[in-house]
Design an enzyme around this catalytic site. Sequence first.
Site, mmCIF file in Angstrom:
data_model
loop_
_atom_site.group_PDB
_atom_site.id
_atom_site.type_symbol
_atom_site.label_atom_id
_atom_site.label_comp_id
_atom_site.label_asym_id
_atom_site.label_seq_id
_atom_site.Cartn_x
_atom_site.Cartn_y
_atom_site.Cartn_z
ATOM 1 N N GLU A 6 0.866 -1.192 0.000
ATOM 2 C CA GLU A 6 0.000 0.000 0.000
ATOM 3 C C GLU A 6 0.905 1.246 0.000
ATOM 4 O OE1 GLU A 6 -1.692 0.679 3.859
ATOM 5 O OE2 GLU A 6 -3.566 1.483 3.048
ATOM 6 N N CYS A 21 -4.698 -3.311 2.800
ATOM 7 C CA CYS A 21 -4.499 -3.162 4.240
ATOM 8 C C CYS A 21 -5.727 -3.549 5.055
ATOM 9 C CB CYS A 21 -4.039 -1.730 4.537
ATOM 10 S SG CYS A 21 -3.336 -1.558 6.206
ATOM 11 N N LYS A 64 -9.504 1.339 -2.133
ATOM 12 C CA LYS A 64 -9.750 0.796 -0.792
ATOM 13 C C LYS A 64 -11.135 1.170 -0.282
ATOM 14 C CE LYS A 64 -7.268 0.692 3.682
ATOM 15 N NZ LYS A 64 -6.020 1.195 4.322
#
Lengths: 335, 335
Positions: free
Chosen positions: B47, B183, B129
């Site tokens: 990330e 993540c 995300k």
Amino acid sequence: MPRPLRVAAAQVGRVDRSEPRASVLARLITLLEEADKQAVKLVVFPETTFTTFFPRYLITDDVELNSFFENEDAVTGIVDAPNVKPFFDKAAQLGIDVVVGYAEKTPDGVPYNTASYVSGRRVVSKYRKVHLPGAFEPFNDHPDTTNQLEKRYFKPGDLGFQAFRAPSLRHEVKSPIIGMLICNDRRWAEGWRCYGLQGAEIMCIGYNTVAWAPELWGADPNMDRDFARQDALFHHKLVCQAHAYTNAMFCITAARCGWDDGKFELITGSMVVDPEGHIIAENKTDGDELVVADIDLDACLQGKARTFAFEKHRRPEHYGVIVERAGVVEPPEVI
Amino acid sequence: MPRPLRVAAAQVGRVDRSEPRASVLARLITLLEEADKQAVKLVVFPETTFTTFFPRYLITDDVELNSFFENEDAVTGIVDAPNVKPFFDKAAQLGIDVVVGYAEKTPDGVPYNTASYVSGRRVVSKYRKVHLPGAFEPFNDHPDTTNQLEKRYFKPGDLGFQAFRAPSLRHEVKSPIIGMLICNDRRWAEGWRCYGLQGAEIMCIGYNTVAWAPELWGADPNMDRDFARQDALFHHKLVCQAHAYTNAMFCITAARCGWDDGKFELITGSMVVDPEGHIIAENKTDGDELVVADIDLDACLQGKARTFAFEKHRRPEHYGVIVERAGVVEPPEVI
């Protein structure tokens, strides 16, 4: 303010196909008495607690098949089922709440793989297993073969995932919120999340999980038995720890284990898991054993209020496919 | 017929707030060259690969904040973003597919926490995300405090979870099916399941995960640093292994790790996980490191066809609450 509670998993060892109900009941009552000595308030028993795990057999004799089911009373449910009433009488006498799995036959004759939460001879809530594994047909009808015929013997649960309060375990103004799953259900994130979205603090899970069945699994028939057993146990712990953590709840798992009939081996893995996914108590044997832990329900708060504060972080607008279909649709091949 | 593939996680060590892009790019290109030497076909990077993890800081200077973002080309996307073009040129030259995370600024100025799958300078798929952790406001604006301000700096992803084919990695007639998460997404079962329901075989995950931030977590400020680091690593592995297993897919995880600015510690945990949940390759350092594994995509079949044959076992009629609301509704208290 802490919300302490003493809980236990009641692991149950070898139960043969021919073991009489009375013999099993006597063993379960011994476990209840042990729980009483240790001042345990909630005990979780395995899936199909009162008999061997009969879906491993292809049973064509209706009399034998029916003998594995409990006939519930139309009004009071499982607590007055003739074969098992003494167990619930004893739990009530000792003031212990129990989660018990059994093969349910409804008054209308419908078969389910069921667990009930019983407090003082009252069925507080009932759960019917949603994720039935295996197949309708046996893959091999040799009598020594491990089959998995739950789809043949049970209907899929029709009650969904209903979290409920356990007022008998109340602290001050708040009763614990409980969920129940049965065996294979614990591998499916959906059931856990449905309970998580109702604020569940304790998940109660009973199971029968085969330790070595390469033919059933479609694996190498010469696969190593120790590896297979350890891998089955690894998967059991992995999913319970991960789903307890990601839903910020405790989890109590109770195994039927040991070598049924001296030849069908089931894994152990009875344990209590905390809301951070840590195992805080675990079985030491592969027989009848009470696995006790002191928990504080407020330990759920860290996960529920921060890491997994659902209302802040979940994005249901992107989850539609989860409810739109059961199976896989692959993206098209690219030429 | 086996479907072999050599893959890698590219772990990236310490990157300071002031480290220039050119310095980071040189390190990433070294990792690509190492992958080329080892004949790796797919490399997953972390990330926000190109900079430090800036959402840990409260940044009030727009010039500095903008310096952490990549400005995508309106037609070709990330591969021609001025700061990072040399990286994609190199990957294309070596014939390596890459998954790369970065802070995206759209041509319209909208900020996302993004990963792109790039093959031969073509963006095959993009993911933004969905599960942004943390808060909009800092909990403490002291310059040495670890904040988590992703909700302040990014919009939640608007592309959902779109699995896609990687035709560059095709075997015979079938291209691998890929998914991407970033993540905190890896802790949420919903994203994994959406990809699982599209038959994904490899999940690619980059992350920055803090090793010790008791004030941010609301934990005891004197909590043991070794315990905190190990527990954060435990949670990372637990969720990746469990979700890979329950969705019958491989998983490649790439950490940004080490001590940024010499004081903000991130966990490692770069690894490749197989569809049975086993870690088959893992980082050995907390610096720049390529973690390589040979995988066979057909290892997904056992899970996809048996244990987790979704179409046989899932019961979407009971999962409604998962999409009906974001947050918790508790059952009423019983009087």
